[in-house]
Design a protein around this motif. Structure first.
Motif, short mmCIF file in Angstrom:
data_model
loop_
_atom_site.label_atom_id
_atom_site.label_comp_id
_atom_site.label_asym_id
_atom_site.label_seq_id
_atom_site.Cartn_x
_atom_site.Cartn_y
_atom_site.Cartn_z
N PRO A 128 2.05 9.91 0.57
CA PRO A 128 3.42 10.37 0.83
C PRO A 128 4.21 10.61 -0.45
O PRO A 128 5.17 11.37 -0.45
N GLU A 178 0.68 -4.65 10.96
CA GLU A 178 -0.75 -4.89 10.78
C GLU A 178 -1.09 -6.38 10.84
O GLU A 178 -2.11 -6.78 11.40
N VAL A 206 0.42 4.31 0.59
CA VAL A 206 0.20 5.41 1.53
C VAL A 206 0.45 5.00 2.98
O VAL A 206 0.20 5.79 3.88
N ARG A 207 0.92 3.79 3.21
CA ARG A 207 1.21 3.40 4.59
C ARG A 207 2.66 2.96 4.72
O ARG A 207 3.25 2.41 3.80
N ARG A 250 -8.27 5.09 1.82
CA ARG A 250 -7.34 6.22 1.79
C ARG A 250 -6.78 6.43 0.39
O ARG A 250 -6.60 7.56 -0.05
N ASN A 251 -6.54 5.34 -0.32
CA ASN A 251 -6.04 5.48 -1.68
C ASN A 251 -7.11 6.01 -2.63
O ASN A 251 -6.80 6.69 -3.60
N GLY A 306 -8.97 -0.04 5.88
CA GLY A 306 -7.56 0.14 6.19
C GLY A 306 -6.68 0.44 4.98
O GLY A 306 -5.63 1.05 5.10
N HIS A 307 -7.08 -0.04 3.80
CA HIS A 307 -6.18 0.09 2.65
C HIS A 307 -6.80 0.80 1.47
O HIS A 307 -6.16 1.64 0.84
N TYR A 344 8.36 4.65 3.41
CA TYR A 344 7.21 4.32 2.56
C TYR A 344 7.68 3.42 1.42
O TYR A 344 8.85 3.48 1.02
N HIS A 353 7.47 3.57 -1.73
CA HIS A 353 8.07 4.19 -2.91
C HIS A 353 9.52 4.58 -2.69
O HIS A 353 10.22 4.94 -3.63
N ASN A 401 0.85 -1.19 0.00
CA ASN A 401 0.00 0.00 0.00
C ASN A 401 0.89 1.24 0.00
O ASN A 401 1.67 1.45 0.92
N ILE A 434 -2.52 12.63 2.40
CA ILE A 434 -2.99 11.27 2.10
C ILE A 434 -1.87 10.44 1.49
O ILE A 434 -1.63 9.31 1.88
#
Lengths: 598, 315
Positions: B309, A134, A125-126, B233-234, B229-230, A170, A172, A123, B307
């Motif tokens: 990065p 998780e 963004v996490r 947000r995307n 959770g995934h 992250y 990326h 993911n 949102i």
């Protein structure tokens, strides 16, 4: 409810939070009589597999053979409309009979899975720490702080240690190989008994592949995990697996311990696969006529002009019709501007190609190998006049190739390209006729519609397709057929140089063998020169006369393909060759599919 | 992140300056005397001259531009010709209606659209999904003023729960003000929510096809946990874009609804300003709306970076 009782009580030390692996080296998972249909279409029939604790089972087969869907059935992650019969038993429990909440408790906990494409598997963004933690949190196996601490341990375990890889990175910010390590870390966070790896290294270059395979091997050896390794690459399973199952058309056609798979009278399909993976097309090429000698190969000074050009064997060239230099690259430099550090400061540059020089004769095949990011694709784009050079020169038939001003059509006609992805490189809304005839705009005098049809038909026939394929749309063709169409498109102008950028990398071994044969045949017919870019040394060895090895934008070694690959002089070349997974020599001897005698 | 904010703020300032130049040119520099235009064809030349003086139209364009912009920076927007009061006073009165109305409608529409879009995505292909898609199609197709009239007929005329229009002012109490804005906000929100719900659904479906969703499912997350959770947000990036556009529309484009409900909002002010040729008002309100739109875009950009990065390093 599916866990053994002792895991319910929290334990003081982090390691003992998780159940120890069952020590008995017995059967861990048994797939029996598994049939799968999706929306009424049968996909798998009577699939049977046995996975033993602490062992590696390799599942090989070509695309569409049902390998991945078998794994997804075990995971309970089938698409909607899937209907299964048969059983998938783990510790005596039939996973197929479990409902979704129960399967959620098994996934990630007792069975982990990693996938093919690490670039998109996380993911974006996490943070990586968050994504590893998780797994622990959703299974209720740790509180937040503990989960973060264990996530740190797991990332250390997969080779992403603290100072360089903090938890708040992250995805990326990581390379493909590093991302695959993160995927492994989150799949093994709870120390599952079984890890399913679906083509885990297919998208990675050889040295990263070797590192990831090493990591998987050590997880099995040190932690007693079982591994189901799905791949289309026989050489990958050959070096790792204890047992191998061969799948075809939704069936397991052959299965045996790895070292006896070829030792006995194996299944014809297995032998066919092995043969295809080692296939060497018959080429009327000079490399096979003249034995390579060590004198043909010279290590090249970094950035210098390859001295190798000067003393190539004269007899080698004598064996050919006029071997005029077709393409000459001299001191090519390509810089990319990076993001500016300040508004008015000059942006820093990254040198992708750094003083590369080589030449390619008409009708010759030159291989270009190196890891991802070594600059080989940038160099190819520069040769095609798609990227400007900052220094140096490229000439085709003595005419300079430049991106600015754009390459003249008369020159462009003589060089065409075939890319890796046969799915993404066609406009899906056009018929094949238009797709293949598109290069004709490079002609000064437009052809009549009937001439165009004739030429397209001719081109399609020469790549082994029926002329009426021109009326179809691209989605009606398989991957191998699309790559044939891509070659037809490149061929339709009768170019002198064809750049093949990983052109067979995404094809199955048997399709790849056919395409390589086709390329060899076309080369003979049209006196084509090939610049063959690949990370696959087997392919390079099979189809090229000479090879160039690139590292960080520079040529580190160049010479006759056989001699470079047999006795490399540069440590980097040796490293590349060692990293490539190999099929053990005795397999090849036992099946009689060894390389043809030289 | 600080670099990102600074560059975004810089581009915000550039946008504002560019917009002010364009507005100034269109209204003042382009041939035709605003004063004569405002007073009509048969105006007395003396009156025109007096108005020109009044409007600050004497002097060269450059100095007029600077006095206009510096005036705005200090809160002096000039004096309305028709109302004979400072524009700042007019605008701030109207903003007290329009801004709460826009925010109210946006909150309603977002609060409705996100869950509805999520449900439609999770139950794709089912009757629920078909029902939601049908309703949102209707919500987009029905003109909001007509929908507003239906609301008035039902809630004001038949049920007598709300008043049919007008605004008592915030002095009458927060709840009374909110109540007066409820029907207008609902009629503004319904079509916006319909659009947003469809965007949410398609963004979420797109996201649910991504590889990392499969990774999350392989970890043992339930479908619900995966979405929350995934995926969500995307999927928010396209949703945020639409929300930003909608806020700008709600602030300035509510003129019809303001008219239906007799609300003294910005939309009506600018409409009246145009019909009464009160160019001072038009100029200032348009500039104010530009400021609002640019501000919202800035906030959307910041939200993107919060949102995702990957967007923080771009300049």
């Amino acid at each position: 409810m599916t866990r053994v009782p002792e895991t319910k009580s929290p334990a003081p030390s982090p390691r003992s939070t998780f159940p120890p692996f069952r020590a008995s080296a017995g059967l861990l998972l048994e797939v029996a009589g598994l049939n799968l249909a999706i929306s009424g279409t049968p996909i798998l029939s009577n699939v049977a597999l046995r996975i033993h604790a602490g062992k590696i089972i390799g599942v090989v087969g070509e695309s569409g053979s049902g390998k991945t869907l078998t794994a997804l059935t075990v995971m309970g992650l089938l698409p909607p409309g899937a209907a299964t019969t048969g059983s998938v038993r783990m510790d005596g429990q039939d996973l197929l009979a479990l409902d979704e909440p129960a399967m959620c408790r098994i996934r990630g906990n007792r069975i982990g899975m990693i996938f093919q494409e690490p670039m998109t598997a996380l993911n974006p963004v996490r943070t990586i720490g968050d994504q590893v933690a998780e797994t622990l949190l959703i299974h209720g196996m740790a509180n937040r702080g503990e989960a973060v601490r264990i996530a740190r341990q797991r990332l250390d375990r997969v080779g992403l240690p603290e100072p360089e890889f903090p938890l708040d990175r992250y995805p990326h910010q990581l390379s493909g190989g590093q991302r695959q390590r993160v995927c492994i870390a989150l799949a093994i966070a709870l120390r599952p008994q079984l890890l399913i790896a679906d083509e885990p290294t297919t998208a990675l270059d050889v040295s990263t592949q070797a590192q990831i395979l090493d990591l998987l091997l050590s997880l099995v050896a040190d932690d007693g995990m079982s591994l189901m390794l799905i791949t289309h690459d026989l050489a990958v399973v050959a070096s790792l697996a204890d047992d191998i199952a061969v799948m075809r058309n939704g069936r397991v056609v052959d299965g045996a311990p790895a070292n006896s798979l070829f030792a006995r009278d194996g299944h014809p399909y297995t032998r066919q696969l092995l043969a295809a993976s080692q296939h060497r097309p018959l080429r009327a090429s000079p490399a096979t006529e003249v034995p390579a000698t060590s004198g043909d190969k010279t290590e090249v000074d970094i950035g210098g002009v390859p001295a190798e050009r000067d003393h190539r064997g004269g007899d080698r060239i004598a064996g050919r019709r006029d071997a005029a230099t077709l393409l000459r690259v001299t001191g090519a430099v390509r810089d990319y501007a990076l993001a500016r550090k300040g508004l008015f400061r000059k942006p820093p540059v990254r040198r992708a190609v750094d003083g590369v020089s080589f030449s390619l004769d008409a009708g010759e095949s030159l291989g270009l190998v190196g890891e991802s990011g070594c600059g080989k694709s940038t160099l190819a784009r520069a040769i095609l006049g798609l990227e400007p050079l900052q220094a140096g020169a490229i000439t085709l038939q003595g005419t300079p190739v430049t991106a600015v001003p754009a390459v003249r059509p008369s020159l462009r006609r003589n060089m065409q390209v075939v890319f890796q992805d046969p799915y993404g490189s066609f406009n899906p809304r056009h018929r094949v006729l238009r797709l293949v005839s598109e290069p004709f705009f490079l002609n000064e005098t437009p052809l009549s519609a009937s001439d165009i049809r004739e030429r397209v038909a001719e081109s399609l026939v020469s790549v082994g397709l029926a002329p009426d394929a021109m009326e179809k749309y691209i989605h009606e063709f398989s991957g191998g057929q699309r790559q044939r169409i891509a070659i037809a498109r490149a061929l339709v102008l009768r170019p002198r140089l064809m750049v093949l950028d990983e052109a067979v990398s995404s094809l199955d071994v048997s399709i790849r063998a056919q395409i390589l044969d086709l390329l060899a045949e076309l080369q003979g017919q049209h006196d084509l020169a090939y610049l063959f870019i690949s990370h696959d040394l087997t392919v390079i060895r099979a189809v090229t006369d000479r090879v160039i090895v690139m590292k960080t934008g520079r040529i580190v070694e160049a010479g006759e393909t056989e001699s470079v690959l047999e006795s490399p002089t540069h440590p980097y070349t040796r490293h590349l060759i060692q990293s490539a997974p190999k099929i053990p020599a005795h397999w090849l001897q036992e099946t009689g599919h060894g390389p043809p005698p030289q | 992140m600080i670099r990102f904010l600074v560059t975004r703020l810089l581009s915000l300032c550039v946008s504002l300056i560019a917009a002010s130049v364009v507005i100034f040119c269109v209204i003042e520099v382009i041939p035709g005397d605003p004063a004569a235009f405002m007073l009509g064809l048969n105006a007395n030349p003396d009156t025109v001259a007096a108005l020109r003086e009044d409007l600050g139209l004497t002097g060269d364009a450059l100095s007029r531009y600077f006095s206009w912009t510096t005036g705005m920076l200090t809160g002096d927007f000039g004096t309305s010709y028709t109302y004979r009061v400072p524009v700042s006073e007019l605008v701030s009165d109207r903003l007290l209606v329009s801004l709460p109305l826009a925010v109210y409608a946006l909150i309603l529409s977002t609060a409705l659209a996100l869950p509805v879009g999520m449900i439609a995505a999770m139950r794709r292909g089912t009757l629920t999904d078909v029902g939601i898609m049908g309703t949102t199609q209707l919500g987009i197709a029905v003109p909001n003023f007509w929908f507003a009239m239906l609301l008035v007929l039902l809630f004001a005329v038949s049920l007598r729960l709300f008043s049919a229009g007008g605004f008592p002012g915030w002095d009458a109490g927060f709840l009374a003000g909110l109540k007066a804005l409820t029907l207008p906000a609902v009629s503004l929100a319904f079509p916006q929510a319909s659009i947003l719900a469809r965007i949410t659904r398609s963004a979420l479906l797109e996201t649910l096809n991504q590889d990392y969703i499969r990774t999350a499912r392989a970890k043992g997350l339930t479908e619900r946990q995966t979405i929350v959770g995934h995926a969500l947000r995307n999927a928010l990036i396209p949703v945020m874009t639409i929300i930003g556009l909608q806020f700008a529309f709600l602030l300035a484009g509510a003129v019809i609804i303001e008219n239906v409900f007799f609300l003294p909002g910005l939309g009506r002010l600018i409409f009246q300003g145009i019909t009464q040729r009160d160019l001072v008002v038009v100029e200032s309100v348009v500039m104010l709306l530009v400021f609002a739109v640019v501000m919202v875009n800035f906030l959307v950009d910041v939200a993107y970076a919060a949102i995702d990065p990957r967007l923080r390093i771009r300049t």
